[in-house]
Structures are given as C-alpha cells and as structure tokens.
Design an enzyme around this catalytic site. Structure first.
Site, PDB file in Angstrom:
ATOM      1  N   GLY A 311       0.814  -1.209   0.000  1.00  0.00           N
ATOM      2  CA  GLY A 311       0.000   0.000   0.000  1.00  0.00           C
ATOM      3  C   GLY A 311       0.846   1.256   0.000  1.00  0.00           C
ATOM      4  O   GLY A 311       1.709   1.437   0.869  1.00  0.00           O
ATOM      5  N   GLY A 313      -0.425   4.375   0.248  1.00  0.00           N
ATOM      6  CA  GLY A 313      -1.216   5.488   0.764  1.00  0.00           C
ATOM      7  C   GLY A 313      -0.460   6.250   1.834  1.00  0.00           C
ATOM      8  O   GLY A 313       0.763   6.173   1.939  1.00  0.00           O
ATOM      9  N   GLY A 315      -0.277   5.832   5.139  1.00  0.00           N
ATOM     10  CA  GLY A 315       0.443   5.015   6.105  1.00  0.00           C
ATOM     11  C   GLY A 315       1.657   4.340   5.509  1.00  0.00           C
ATOM     12  O   GLY A 315       2.764   4.428   6.047  1.00  0.00           O
ATOM     13  N   VAL A 379      -2.050  -7.381  -4.582  1.00  0.00           N
ATOM     14  CA  VAL A 379      -1.800  -8.528  -3.712  1.00  0.00           C
ATOM     15  C   VAL A 379      -3.021  -9.430  -3.679  1.00  0.00           C
ATOM     16  O   VAL A 379      -4.167  -8.962  -3.604  1.00  0.00           O
ATOM     17  CB  VAL A 379      -1.439  -8.049  -2.293  1.00  0.00           C
ATOM     18  CG1 VAL A 379      -1.361  -9.223  -1.317  1.00  0.00           C
ATOM     19  CG2 VAL A 379      -0.110  -7.307  -2.322  1.00  0.00           C
ATOM     20  N   GLU A 470     -18.605  17.799   1.475  1.00  0.00           N
ATOM     21  CA  GLU A 470     -17.732  18.510   0.539  1.00  0.00           C
ATOM     22  C   GLU A 470     -18.181  18.293  -0.898  1.00  0.00           C
ATOM     23  O   GLU A 470     -18.149  19.213  -1.721  1.00  0.00           O
ATOM     24  CB  GLU A 470     -16.285  18.049   0.748  1.00  0.00           C
ATOM     25  CG  GLU A 470     -15.716  18.513   2.087  1.00  0.00           C
ATOM     26  CD  GLU A 470     -14.396  17.861   2.440  1.00  0.00           C
ATOM     27  OE1 GLU A 470     -13.747  18.337   3.384  1.00  0.00           O
ATOM     28  OE2 GLU A 470     -14.013  16.883   1.779  1.00  0.00           O
ATOM     29  N   ASP A 599      -6.571   2.467   7.571  1.00  0.00           N
ATOM     30  CA  ASP A 599      -7.965   2.034   7.515  1.00  0.00           C
ATOM     31  C   ASP A 599      -8.106   0.514   7.553  1.00  0.00           C
ATOM     32  O   ASP A 599      -9.194  -0.012   7.784  1.00  0.00           O
ATOM     33  CB  ASP A 599      -8.630   2.557   6.228  1.00  0.00           C
ATOM     34  CG  ASP A 599      -8.777   4.063   6.240  1.00  0.00           C
ATOM     35  OD1 ASP A 599      -8.699   4.650   7.332  1.00  0.00           O
ATOM     36  OD2 ASP A 599      -8.973   4.645   5.154  1.00  0.00           O
ATOM     37  N   ALA A 615      -6.431  10.616   7.324  1.00  0.00           N
ATOM     38  CA  ALA A 615      -5.076  10.644   6.775  1.00  0.00           C
ATOM     39  C   ALA A 615      -4.021  10.876   7.856  1.00  0.00           C
ATOM     40  O   ALA A 615      -2.993  10.178   7.884  1.00  0.00           O
ATOM     41  CB  ALA A 615      -4.981  11.718   5.686  1.00  0.00           C
TER      42      ALA A 615
END
Length: 717
Positions: A311, A313, A315, A379, A470, A599, A615
């Site tokens: 990942g 992202g 993290g 994966v 938003e 997450d 985030a």
C-alpha cells in the site's frame, strides 16, 4: 540479522546517526535546489560584462579599431578583423551564455578571447576568474535553467550531423572531466593564496595567478585556506569562507578590483564539491556506504532485512519514507503507480482539480533511494508461515511486513447499488463521477423534455460525512458559479443538490454546533438536506429514501467504507468493517513481524477508542511502525505502545465556509476555510502538487470558473 544491523548502522547511538543522515540529506537537497540559480547567475554576470563591452564598441567603432591597432594588436589578424571578431564573440557569446544555448561553444570562444586579452593586452584578475568560470561551463555544460538542458536530448536524437556525437562527448566531459577540473581549480587557488602570502614568490606571475584579489587577507588565514584547498577538505566551508573574506575586504575598501565573477567562481566548490583527489571525496564515499546508503540497487547486501510494505497510501508511504535511510531492503507494492491524496479527490470529481494535481508517481519519491524497490501489483495472498506475499506479477519473501492497504466503498450489504451510485476512492472513480455530473448538464441542454431535464439536474449524494458534505457543496458551487451563462436551454443554478443523511445531523463526528454551521452553509448554497432519511433502494433513474422516491440520473455514494481484503489474506477474523485487530504496537496479534496500519487496522490507541480512518492517523501509524522497526532491528526492543494523537477534524463547504474541531478550539466560517486550505496544501506530497493546487484554487476562487471540465469516460454510468 539483528547483529548485522547493530554492527552496521546503529551500534551505539542510533538517534545521532539518523539525525546526521537527515542533516546531510537536507544539506544536499538545499544545494541541489540552489545549484541551478548559481549556474544562471554566473552565466548572467558573464553575459552582462560581454554585452556591455560590445555595446561600448558599437557606440564608438572608430575607437575600437584604434585600440585593436595600437593597444592590443593580434599578430595574425588585421585590426579591423580583430575588432570585428572580438565584437562578434562578445555580442553572440553574451546572448548565448545568457540563454544557455550552445553554452560549451560560446564559453570556449569567450575564454579564448579573454585569454588573448590577458596575454596580449592588460592582465587582470577578472580575466582569470572569468576564464575559470568559462572553462567550467565548457567542461560541465549549463545547468537546469538553460535551453541546452531543455532541448539537448532532442537535438542529440535528431538528424543533425554530428549532433549525437557532440552530445555524447559533452556528457562524457560532464561526468569524467568536471571532477578533475575542480581539482585543477583547487590547486590553482591554493598556489594563488600561497603567492599572496609570500610563501611561493617564485611563482608570482600576474598573467596566471589572480594573487592581487587575495592580497588584503592576512597571510596566516591564506595559508590555512590554501591547505584546505590543496587537500580538498570541507570544500563547501572553504568556498563560503573565502567568498565572505573577499566580500568583506571589498566592502571595507581594501579590494577595489574584486568582481562578482570572482565570488561566483569560488562558489563552484559549494555547489559541485571538491572534485577528484580530495579528502571530501573519501569522506563522501564513506558516508554513502555507512550513513546515507545511497548505493546502487544491485549493491544492496542480501543480509539487510527485507521489509515489504503493501500500500502506497498515507500510512505505507510515511513508513517507507522514514525507513529508507536504514540498512534495510524495502519493497513497496501498490496496485497504482502513484500516491493519491484522497481528501481532495472530490475536487477532481467536481472539475476543480486535475488528477495529476492530487497524485504523484511513487517512484519519483524514491528516485535516489536505491534500497527501495517499487512493484506495481495487486496482492492476492499472504503466506504467514512461508513469509511470502503473492501479487499478480509473482511473489516475494519478507522478514517484516507492513499492511497498509486502506479501504474501499461499503454499501452495507447492498452491493447491487454500486453500478447506480458510484463512490469516490480512486482516481478512476473521480474521473467517472466528473463525467457523469458534467454529462448530466450536457444532456439537459440537448433535451426538450422538461421532466427529463428535471431528472438530469437532480443530484443526490448519500452520506453526510466530510466527503458527502464537501461533494454536495462542490456540485452546488459548480452549478451556481462554474457553469453560469454557458447553457441556453436552462439555468444551471436551478439544479437540485440533495444530501441524504441517515443520522440526525451532518458531520456526526463534529460537535453539534459545528454540524449546524455546516448545515446552514450547505443550505446557503442551495443544497437540500434530508436528515434522518434512510436509503432503501437505488435503481437506474431513481433513489428511494424511506417511502419517498427521488427521480434522478446521478446518485453518488459517500455513506460508508470497508477495509481492504487484508483480513482474508492474513486468515484472521475481522470486525464488521473488515478491519484487522492489532495489538498495542500495531502488530498482528499472533505475528510480531506483521504490522497492520491505517484504515485496514482496528487499533484502540485513541485513549482506548478505535483510531479514526483519517489521513493524519494513517501517517502517525506509519511513522510509529518505522520507529518500532528501527528500534527492533537495532536490538533496542520495542518503543512504548502506539498512542494516536488526534489533530482535529476539518471539513469544507464551498468557497468561503468550513468547520474545524480541535477539541477545546472550535471555529467555522471563512477562518476555518483558510485553515482547511493551508492544512490540505501542506499535506500534499511534492512541491509541484502544492504549487498547482494553490494556483488552481486561486484561479477558481477569483474567476468563479472550474477549468477541468473534461468528459473523458465513454458511458454515463
């Protein structure tokens, strides 16, 4: 394995070594960023002097010919030809140097002209320093701010005769001869300073050594600096010190002949190092192998632990960025080749930003980190016993695994709604939503059926969290401002934007007062709020909210998320959202070498409560895991248990309103909107992304126009 790390990297003081690496990397980055400016300034100063001389000659041509006849005649040229040649070199060479076009040839021609002046007319220190600078540009070439850099590869690959050979020769000089030229410069300056200190009086030749420029400096200082130059020790410190001394003597009136070109030539050691046969070069090699680890990928030892991060992202990327300086091998696997800033994805979906504004190629972030390998793959399995990760391109083994695969849409068991109510988690989702929203306006313009137009201009957003709020505000603004005066069959401002929220208020994680402020801001934009409305059905052409049916062609889903299939890969039980339970160190409870963050993880590290899917939370977890791995690999055990530090909640509603909750500090309105913008720009990865987002926001804000209104998908849904 741990013994290798202890001996190789963090033997006694790991914190000091990490701090040293950060400082050195930061210094190198600062020099790399400022180097093009030095290069351009040096070319500008040389060009300015050449063009000034050329214009003087043009203004009094007869005097120029007289000087070529009586003052500095060239034995093999007539006075007129000599004057014309000198004028052409100054005029054309000055322009080419300024532009950075054919820099090597222009530098060589001007250097020869100055050499003729130095040895056949009046020798000056300026000529010598300028010849040195020009020699550098001839050997090294121009920097980033030059036409040569822009068109060099294209010209080399063109049909121009000898273009490829000349380009290859220039590259060879840059790589192999530049370090030796720096070595020659050092010896030249060392001899010059010793001459000025009267240590080498026999070498005192005004035509070869600019000893006059160093005369005002104390002999003892000159001898020390000459030693530094001769040995190539601390070239950056040497360059800055000498430049400051020369500038100081000039400021005090002791060095009236000093020129800016002299200072710029000396600063070449600051921006390009000490060159060959230098102590700096030896130290640099040692640092690369023992502290910076900037070695080629095939030279990374197999004995270094292999850390696989799934990942890219917030993290995973934060973890990799902090680990990359350690003696470890890192493999980062992601199904995309870019890092996506999801909090601004809704602006891509509403034509405010381009996808490239909120995404950056992952490989570009690790260009100089040879121990980091990026794999594009999805994966499919993790074998905990064999310690392997399987992806569509094969499999790889690991010593330590970090799972940071994020989340996807959750339709709460109603996956059949997905084709009619797309979510917003990927770039592809944003592009499709943008196409769907814009196409609704286009089809309304082409329709003669009032009922169809009404249905097309009804937009339903399901979910009153930050994304839904938003998204609703952005679509309302797009209709009221961004598309104004562009359609003839209808007024876009009449579009209905309906936000459906099953709870009693929008933005449930926020305090009630801020939720009310957000709701009022939405109403001010014309958004209709259906609070306490539970969606019971979504089909093509309508959405059912309780007993009420809303006819619409556009339904957008922002109601829930579910974790990635990591629990299935790891063969562990998950919570209802699919998140993997972890211990207090973010590790899989029965596998201490597997970390799960973001997450994907269910971690009760927020004062005993679950960490939110934000985030900042993912970044904090990524940084914590990197620190935990560093201490574990250095034999220091684990750090204290992970504790999430809540940094607040932010949500924006349109162009002037936002809400901000920082615990005891809560505010809304314009101030919160400014704060929201600053925070989001700061969280973006990459200078280019920050700059382009800021420019787009300023343009959209003051022009009331959304510039990225492109429909690039083929079908409406």
């Amino acid at each position: 394995m741990e013994d290798v790390i202890k001996a190789d990297f963090l033997s006694k003081n790991p914190a000091l070594r990490v701090a040293g690496r950060v400082w050195i990397k930061g210094f190198k980055a600062a020099i790399s960023l400022s180097r093009p400016f030095w290069d351009f300034l040096a070319r500008f100063v040389l060009a300015q002097a050449l063009l000034a001389s050329a214009f003087v000659k043009l203004s009094d041509w007869q005097t120029a010919i007289a000087l070529a006849t009586f003052e500095y005649p060239v034995p093999f040229m007539s006075p007129v030809m000599a004057a014309q040649t000198g004028l052409a070199i100054e005029l054309i060479g000055g322009i080419l140097l300024l532009l950075g076009l054919m820099t090597r040839g222009a530098s060589l021609a001007v250097a020869i002209l100055l050499a003729v002046s130095q040895f056949h007319y009046i020798p000056t220190d300026y000529n010598l320093f300028a010849i040195a600078l020009l020699s550098w540009f001839f050997v090294h070439g121009a920097g980033a701010f030059s036409i040569d850099r822009v068109i060099g590869k294209g010209v080399a690959d063109s049909a121009l005769p000898l273009a490829a050979q000349l380009y290859a020769f220039g590259q060879m000089m840059t790589v192999y001869l530049s370090p030796w030229l720096l070595f020659i410069f050092r010896l030249w300056l060392a001899i010059t300073m010793l001459i000025s200190a009267e240590i080498l009086p026999g070498f005192a030749n005004a035509m070869l050594y600019p000893s006059g420029s160093f005369a005002p400096i104390l002999p003892a200082i000159l001898i020390g600096l000459a030693a530094f130059a001769f040995l190539g020790i601390a070239g950056s410190v040497f360059a800055v010190t000498l430049a400051l001394l020369l500038t100081g003597t000039d400021f005090m009136g002791f060095n009236p002949s000093l020129t800016f070109a002299s200072i710029l030539m000396i600063l070449v050691f600051l921006f390009h190092g000490s060159g060959q046969i230098s102590v700096d070069r030896v130290i640099g090699h040692w640092l690369e192998r023992n502290l910076l680890f900037d070695r080629k990928h095939n030279a990374v030892p197999d004995s270094w632990p292999h850390i696989v991060i799934i990942g890219g992202g917030f993290g995973g990327l934060s973890c990799a960025m902090k680990l990359k300086g350690m003696p470890v091998r890192i493999t980062l696997i992601d199904r995309n080749n870019f890092h996506l800033f999801q909090p601004l994805l809704y602006q891509v979906a509403t034509a405010g930003l381009s996808p490239s504004d909120v995404a950056i190629p992952i490989r570009s972030l690790f260009r100089n980190d040879r121990n980091v390998r990026i794999l594009l793959g999805e994966v499919s399995a993790i074998d905990r016993d064999a310690q392997t990760v399987t992806y569509n391109g094969g499999s790889t083994s690991y010593d330590h695994l970090v799972v940071a695969t994020g989340a996807t849409h959750s339709y709460f068991g109603k996956d059949e709604w997905a084709p009619f109510a797309p979510g917003l988690k990927r770039v592809e989702d944003a592009i499709n939503v943008r196409g769907q929203v814009l196409r609704a306006f286009e089809e309304a313009e082409a329709s003669n059926d009032p009922e169809q137009v009404k249905r097309l201009l009804t937009f339903v957003i399901v979910g009153g969290g930050p994304t839904g709020v938003e998204l609703a505000g952005a679509i309302a603004e797009l209709a009221r401002f961004g598309l104004a005066d562009e359609y003839r069959n209808f007024d876009p401002a009449n579009a209905r934007v309906i936000l459906v929220q099953s709870g009693p208020r929008v933005l449930l994680p926020f305090p009630e007062s801020l939720s009310e402020n957000a709701a009022q801001s939405l109403r001010d934009l014309g958004v209709e709020l259906l609070l306490g409305g539970r969606v019971t059905d979504i089909q093509d052409g309508y959405v059912q909210v309780g007993e009420d049916r809303i006819d619409t062609e556009t339904v957008l889903w922002a109601a829930g998320v579910a974790a990635s299939p990591a629990g299935k890969w790891l063969s562990v039980e998950t919570d209802r959202a699919g998140r993997v339970p972890t211990d207090e160190y973010c590790r899989l409870q029965d596998n201490p070498n597997i970390y799960v963050i973001g997450d994907t993880a269910s971690t009760n590290a927020w004062d005993g409560n679950a960490v939110p899917g934000l985030a900042p939370a993912a970044k904090q977890a990524g940084l914590y895991v990197a620190s935990a791995l560093r201490q574990q690999l250095s034999g220091q055990g684990l750090p204290p248990a992970y504790r999430y530090k809540h940094q607040g909640n932010l949500a924006t509603i349109g162009r002037k309103a936002a809400v901000a909750d920082f615990g005891k500090v809560k505010f809304s309105g314009t101030l919160a909107w400014w704060f929201w913008g600053i925070v989001h720009v700061g969280f973006l990865v990459g200078v280019r992304n920050r700059a382009t987002v800021l420019i787009n926001w300023i343009w959209n804000y003051f022009t009331l126009r959304m510039g990225i209104r492109l429909i690039t998908n083929d079908e409406r849904k």
